[in-house]
Write an enzyme that holds these catalytic residues in place. Structure first.
Site, mmCIF file in Angstrom:
data_model
loop_
_atom_site.group_PDB
_atom_site.id
_atom_site.type_symbol
_atom_site.label_atom_id
_atom_site.label_comp_id
_atom_site.label_asym_id
_atom_site.label_seq_id
_atom_site.Cartn_x
_atom_site.Cartn_y
_atom_site.Cartn_z
ATOM 1 N N HIS A 1 0.431 -1.088 -0.247
ATOM 2 C CA HIS A 1 -0.008 -0.169 -0.167
ATOM 3 C C HIS A 1 0.342 1.373 -0.129
ATOM 4 O O HIS A 1 1.973 1.013 0.768
ATOM 5 C CB HIS A 1 -0.836 -0.287 0.786
ATOM 6 C CG HIS A 1 -1.388 0.951 1.367
ATOM 7 N ND1 HIS A 1 -1.473 2.403 1.619
ATOM 8 C CD2 HIS A 1 -2.856 1.468 0.563
ATOM 9 C CE1 HIS A 1 -3.071 2.691 1.596
ATOM 10 N NE2 HIS A 1 -4.013 3.085 0.745
ATOM 11 N N GLU B 1 -3.787 2.805 -7.566
ATOM 12 C CA GLU B 1 -3.470 3.655 -6.208
ATOM 13 C C GLU B 1 -2.438 4.913 -6.787
ATOM 14 O O GLU B 1 -2.144 5.045 -5.728
ATOM 15 C CB GLU B 1 -3.563 3.158 -5.168
ATOM 16 C CG GLU B 1 -4.562 2.489 -4.477
ATOM 17 C CD GLU B 1 -5.028 2.143 -3.253
ATOM 18 O OE1 GLU B 1 -5.894 2.676 -2.936
ATOM 19 O OE2 GLU B 1 -4.274 1.551 -2.503
ATOM 20 N N GLY C 1 -6.315 9.312 -0.390
ATOM 21 C CA GLY C 1 -6.537 10.193 1.600
ATOM 22 C C GLY C 1 -6.797 11.659 1.753
ATOM 23 O O GLY C 1 -7.904 11.785 0.225
ATOM 24 N N SER D 1 -9.557 8.029 -3.746
ATOM 25 C CA SER D 1 -10.646 9.272 -3.672
ATOM 26 C C SER D 1 -11.805 8.895 -4.051
ATOM 27 O O SER D 1 -12.272 9.450 -5.182
ATOM 28 C CB SER D 1 -10.514 10.881 -3.594
ATOM 29 O OG SER D 1 -9.320 11.368 -2.706
HETATM 30 P P1 PGA Z 1 -8.913 7.344 -0.064
HETATM 31 O O1 PGA Z 1 -7.753 5.691 0.234
HETATM 32 O O2 PGA Z 1 -10.888 6.649 -0.583
HETATM 33 O O3 PGA Z 1 -9.534 7.227 1.282
HETATM 34 O O4 PGA Z 1 -8.686 8.493 -1.094
HETATM 35 C C1 PGA Z 1 -7.393 4.612 -0.341
HETATM 36 C C2 PGA Z 1 -6.494 3.960 -0.270
HETATM 37 O O5 PGA Z 1 -5.740 4.640 0.575
HETATM 38 O O6 PGA Z 1 -6.916 2.666 -0.603
#
Ligand code: PGA
Length: 260
Positions: A97, A169, A175, A216
């Site tokens: 991640h 991602e 975030g 997001s």
């Molecule tokens: P988010 O997180 O949807 O809150 O941006 C995604 C993730 O870190 O897997």
């Protein structure tokens, strides 16, 4: 028709009770959705995993770990062994991640050791890849993604690759401070990832590896993302951490994709 994948990583949020309550509610909310149509998975904190594994109906939601050591035992203080995760009977392990890579400094070579170890221990293995904002600005996103995949999956046989999942991602999209990738950008990068997977494992096996978008994801963009030809699922953070809105997001995305 291929399944649609919906999952969430709970990061360092929710205590044991809240995790179990959330999972049980999510199972209730989504029980009527055929699991031939969707794969639903949640990746809670390590301390919640045992209670979650005991108290949640796993026919409806798969459970995963957020990280794992590449060794079975030894002098690795603070790490979690694949044998410990096997004891819990988990379904999957997430590797690489962006927070592991960029807050804790994990490298592609370390992710590769973890991926190999997770596969050897029978786990479905979700490798997360994604470029930083700086890498994007330098125009090297495709090179970064290819490097993360080629190194991350080094030494994996096509047979083992049947247990791989990938999450794209982009780090700049994740975030509270992230801004979501445009649908066009996400689709373009998913095509790069899928082409790289074909190089590594051949088209027949590569085309069965689900590639999920994360960063997001929200009720506002879920439907347009899931309807892209190369996006097989949504890996959602904040918008999935309450069972009711996550259930709604799943149903809306399924409807947009002509399912259910
Ligand atoms: P988010 O997180 O949807 O809150 O941006 C995604 C993730 O870190 O897997």
């Amino acid at each position: 028709m291929k399944k649609l994948y919906f999952g969430t990583n709970l990061k360092m949020y929710k205590n044991i009770r809240d995790t179990v309550d959330y999972l049980q509610k999510l199972v209730e909310n989504t029980r009527d959705i055929s699991r031939e149509e969707i794969e639903l998975f949640v990746i809670p904190s390590f301390t919640s995993l045992q209670s979650a594994a005991e108290q949640v109906d796993r026919r409806y939601v798969k459970l995963g770990a957020q990280n794992m050591c590449w060794e079975e035992q030894g002098q690795f203080t603070g790490e979690i062994s694949p044998l410990m995760l096997q004891e819990l009977g988990l379904d999957l392990v997430m590797i690489g991640h962006s927070e592991r890579r960029h807050v804790f400094g994990e490298t592609d070579i370390e992710e590769n050791k973890k991926v190999l170890c997770a596969l050897e221990h029978g786990f479905t293995t979700l490798l997360c890849v994604g470029e930083t904002g700086e890498e994007k600005d330098y125009g090297i996103s495709n090179e970064v993604l290819r490097t993360q995949l080629i190194v991350g999956f080094h030494g994996i046989t096509p047979e083992q690759a049947k247990k791989l999942w990938v999450a794209y991602e982009p780090v700049w999209a994740i975030g509270v401070n992230g801004k979501p990738a445009s649908v066009e950008y996400a689709e373009e990068k998913h095509q790069v990832i899928k082409a790289c997977l074909r190089e590594l494992f051949g088209a027949e096996i590569a085309d069965e590896i689900p590639v999920l978008y994360g960063g997001s994801v929200s009720p506002g963009n879920a439907c347009s993302l899931i309807t892209q030809p190369s996006i097989d699922g949504l890996f959602t953070g904040r918008s999935a951490w309450q069972a009711d809105p996550f259930n709604q997001l799943i149903r809306d995305a399924m409807a947009a994709a002509g399912r259910g």
